[in-house]
Design a protein around this motif. Structure first.
Motif, PDB file in Angstrom:
ATOM      1  N   ALA A 181       0.837  -1.198   0.000  1.00 33.18           N
ATOM      2  CA  ALA A 181       0.000   0.000   0.000  1.00 33.18           C
ATOM      3  C   ALA A 181       0.868   1.241   0.000  1.00 33.18           C
ATOM      4  O   ALA A 181       1.830   1.344   0.757  1.00 33.18           O
ATOM      5  N   GLY A 182       0.531   2.201  -0.870  1.00 34.66           N
ATOM      6  CA  GLY A 182       1.287   3.435  -0.917  1.00 34.66           C
ATOM      7  C   GLY A 182       0.707   4.401  -1.925  1.00 34.66           C
ATOM      8  O   GLY A 182      -0.215   4.077  -2.678  1.00 34.66           O
ATOM      9  N   ASP A 183       1.264   5.615  -1.942  1.00 34.79           N
ATOM     10  CA  ASP A 183       0.856   6.614  -2.922  1.00 34.79           C
ATOM     11  C   ASP A 183       1.817   6.562  -4.110  1.00 34.79           C
ATOM     12  O   ASP A 183       2.598   5.626  -4.244  1.00 34.79           O
ATOM     13  N   GLU A 184       1.780   7.585  -4.996  1.00 30.74           N
ATOM     14  CA  GLU A 184       2.599   7.526  -6.196  1.00 30.74           C
ATOM     15  C   GLU A 184       4.090   7.483  -5.901  1.00 30.74           C
ATOM     16  O   GLU A 184       4.865   6.944  -6.705  1.00 30.74           O
ATOM     17  N   SER A 185       4.513   8.033  -4.757  1.00 26.39           N
ATOM     18  CA  SER A 185       5.933   7.973  -4.419  1.00 26.39           C
ATOM     19  C   SER A 185       6.395   6.546  -4.148  1.00 26.39           C
ATOM     20  O   SER A 185       7.587   6.254  -4.218  1.00 26.39           O
ATOM     21  N   ALA A 186       5.450   5.656  -3.851  1.00 29.50           N
ATOM     22  CA  ALA A 186       5.777   4.258  -3.571  1.00 29.50           C
ATOM     23  C   ALA A 186       5.673   3.361  -4.798  1.00 29.50           C
ATOM     24  O   ALA A 186       6.073   2.198  -4.746  1.00 29.50           O
ATOM     25  N   LEU A 187       5.156   3.869  -5.917  1.00 30.78           N
ATOM     26  CA  LEU A 187       4.951   3.028  -7.090  1.00 30.78           C
ATOM     27  C   LEU A 187       6.246   2.399  -7.621  1.00 30.78           C
ATOM     28  O   LEU A 187       6.235   1.224  -8.018  1.00 30.78           O
ATOM     29  N   PRO A 188       7.378   3.129  -7.663  1.00 33.51           N
ATOM     30  CA  PRO A 188       8.602   2.472  -8.135  1.00 33.51           C
ATOM     31  C   PRO A 188       8.983   1.262  -7.288  1.00 33.51           C
ATOM     32  O   PRO A 188       9.348   0.203  -7.819  1.00 33.51           O
ATOM     33  N   ALA A 189       8.897   1.388  -5.968  1.00 34.12           N
ATOM     34  CA  ALA A 189       9.227   0.259  -5.096  1.00 34.12           C
ATOM     35  C   ALA A 189       8.219  -0.867  -5.260  1.00 34.12           C
ATOM     36  O   ALA A 189       8.588  -2.043  -5.324  1.00 34.12           O
ATOM     37  N   ILE A 190       6.938  -0.521  -5.340  1.00 36.64           N
ATOM     38  CA  ILE A 190       5.907  -1.547  -5.534  1.00 36.64           C
ATOM     39  C   ILE A 190       6.168  -2.308  -6.829  1.00 36.64           C
ATOM     40  O   ILE A 190       6.066  -3.538  -6.882  1.00 36.64           O
ATOM     41  N   GLY A 191       6.523  -1.587  -7.881  1.00 37.27           N
ATOM     42  CA  GLY A 191       6.813  -2.235  -9.147  1.00 37.27           C
ATOM     43  C   GLY A 191       7.959  -3.229  -9.047  1.00 37.27           C
ATOM     44  O   GLY A 191       7.871  -4.349  -9.576  1.00 37.27           O
ATOM     45  N   THR A 192       9.034  -2.847  -8.355  1.00 37.53           N
ATOM     46  CA  THR A 192      10.179  -3.760  -8.237  1.00 37.53           C
ATOM     47  C   THR A 192       9.836  -4.973  -7.376  1.00 37.53           C
ATOM     48  O   THR A 192      10.306  -6.081  -7.642  1.00 37.53           O
ATOM     49  N   ILE A 193       9.020  -4.777  -6.338  1.00 33.57           N
ATOM     50  CA  ILE A 193       8.624  -5.895  -5.482  1.00 33.57           C
ATOM     51  C   ILE A 193       7.783  -6.892  -6.268  1.00 33.57           C
ATOM     52  O   ILE A 193       8.012  -8.100  -6.218  1.00 33.57           O
ATOM     53  N   LEU A 194       6.798  -6.381  -7.007  1.00 31.24           N
ATOM     54  CA  LEU A 194       5.943  -7.269  -7.788  1.00 31.24           C
ATOM     55  C   LEU A 194       6.740  -8.048  -8.829  1.00 31.24           C
ATOM     56  O   LEU A 194       6.505  -9.240  -9.052  1.00 31.24           O
ATOM     57  N   GLU A 195       7.685  -7.393  -9.462  1.00 31.94           N
ATOM     58  CA  GLU A 195       8.489  -8.070 -10.477  1.00 31.94           C
ATOM     59  C   GLU A 195       9.379  -9.153  -9.877  1.00 31.94           C
ATOM     60  O   GLU A 195       9.743 -10.109 -10.563  1.00 31.94           O
ATOM     61  N   ALA A 196       9.713  -9.022  -8.602  1.00 33.28           N
ATOM     62  CA  ALA A 196      10.607  -9.985  -7.959  1.00 33.28           C
ATOM     63  C   ALA A 196       9.880 -11.167  -7.335  1.00 33.28           C
ATOM     64  O   ALA A 196      10.515 -12.175  -7.001  1.00 33.28           O
ATOM     65  N   LEU A 197       8.552 -11.070  -7.162  1.00 38.52           N
ATOM     66  CA  LEU A 197       7.814 -12.136  -6.489  1.00 38.52           C
ATOM     67  C   LEU A 197       7.642 -13.346  -7.407  1.00 38.52           C
ATOM     68  O   LEU A 197       7.444 -13.207  -8.613  1.00 38.52           O
ATOM     69  N   PRO A 198       7.673 -14.537  -6.832  1.00 34.07           N
ATOM     70  CA  PRO A 198       7.563 -15.750  -7.651  1.00 34.07           C
ATOM     71  C   PRO A 198       6.114 -16.100  -7.970  1.00 34.07           C
ATOM     72  O   PRO A 198       5.170 -15.578  -7.362  1.00 34.07           O
ATOM     73  N   ALA A 199       5.953 -17.011  -8.914  1.00 36.43           N
ATOM     74  CA  ALA A 199       4.626 -17.546  -9.212  1.00 36.43           C
ATOM     75  C   ALA A 199       4.057 -18.208  -7.964  1.00 36.43           C
ATOM     76  O   ALA A 199       4.781 -18.854  -7.206  1.00 36.43           O
TER      77      ALA A 199
END
Length: 280
Positions: free
Chosen positions: A149-167
């Motif tokens: 959960a976050g605002d637009e300032s957190a979107l870059p981190a959220i994007g990297t976390i999602l890309e790193a999570l496994p199936a």
């Protein structure tokens, strides 16, 4: 280098507007190959030149410390008219092949130093960089279901976390942005549910998280954005949802009506002390 911390220069190679209020700037730099790691949510600081400067003046290395914990003392020792303006960012991506690091800039209406610099940035422009360093990395809390959960300032981190999570990983994302034009597309092998919260419609991130369906007993949270909102979200997850404190990772990226140049408030200091006490 002590703790792997570095102070270096980075150069703009390209600029892309990814939404009406966000720019993605690609940087190159001689030190990037040795600094970038294969992990999400890499935090660092960018230093911007003062008026009249083409290149920011960076702290000189301490012979006994070499950019360990004394870099900030060296930064403060620079006369204020020459001291670079510094803001915190998340590395959005790094491509070892091209050597480019991407950083997303939110174009705030307050026209702060990062916004002013980013709006006119072009190839060849130079900024300073402090970090990133694995010494300051905080691992994601482990659970069967993850709330981001976050605002637009957190979107870059959220994007990297999602890309790193496994199936197979299960994730709920609550992201607050100005309006529908600021929504982004995230790639992930995980099972992801995204709830976009639009401020122009009067919606709030706190209300969205309160309404989110989260599994009982097997959920962890990652929260980032405006400090007051992050505090309220954490209280909700711990006190109302019953999540253990250790299951909620949180970061106040910015403070309403204050900047990183302002002294921390008493609440900021208390929160920082609590965060430090919970660090393994």
């Amino acid at each position: 280098m002590v703790q792997g911390l570095a102070v270096s220069y980075v150069r703009v190679e390209d600029v892309e507007r990814i939404s009406p209020r966000m720019l993605r700037i690609g940087f190159s730099g001689d030190a990037l190959a040795s600094l970038m790691e294969d992990r999400p949510d890499q935090q660092m600081k960018l230093c911007f030149p003062r008026a009249g400067q083409r290149v920011p003046r960076l702290p000189e290395p301490d012979a006994e410390d070499t950019y360990g914990m004394r870099w900030y003392e060296a930064y403060l020792a620079i006369p204020e008219p020459e001291r670079p303006l510094m803001r915190s960012f998340t590395v959005r991506s790094y491509d070892p092949g091209s050597g480019l690091m991407a950083v997303d800039f939110v174009l705030h209406g307050d026209d702060g130093p990062a916004t002013r610099w980013a709006r006119t940035a072009g190839p060849g422009d130079v900024a300073g960089m402090v970090g990133p360093s694995s010494a300051y990395a905080r691992p994601l809390p482990r659970a069967g279901h993850l709330l981001l959960a976050g605002d637009e300032s957190a979107l870059p981190a959220i994007g990297t976390i999602l890309e790193a999570l496994p199936a197979g990983a299960r994730v709920t994302v609550c992201a607050e942005v100005a309006d529908a034009a600021e929504e982004q597309r995230f790639d992930s092998a995980a099972e992801v549910t995204v709830c976009w919260v639009h401020r122009d419609r009067g919606a709030s991130l706190l209300d969205a998280v309160r309404s989110a369906e989260l599994p009982q007993g097997d959920t962890a949270g990652w929260l980032a954005g405006e400090a007051g909102t992050v505090r309220a979200l954490r209280r909700h997850l711990v006190e109302e949802r019953g999540l253990p404190r250790s299951a909620v990772e949180f970061s106040g990226y910015w403070r309403r009506a204050l900047t990183q140049d302002d002294a921390p408030t008493e609440e900021d200091l208390a929160w920082a002390a609590e965060r430090a006490a919970e660090t393994p």
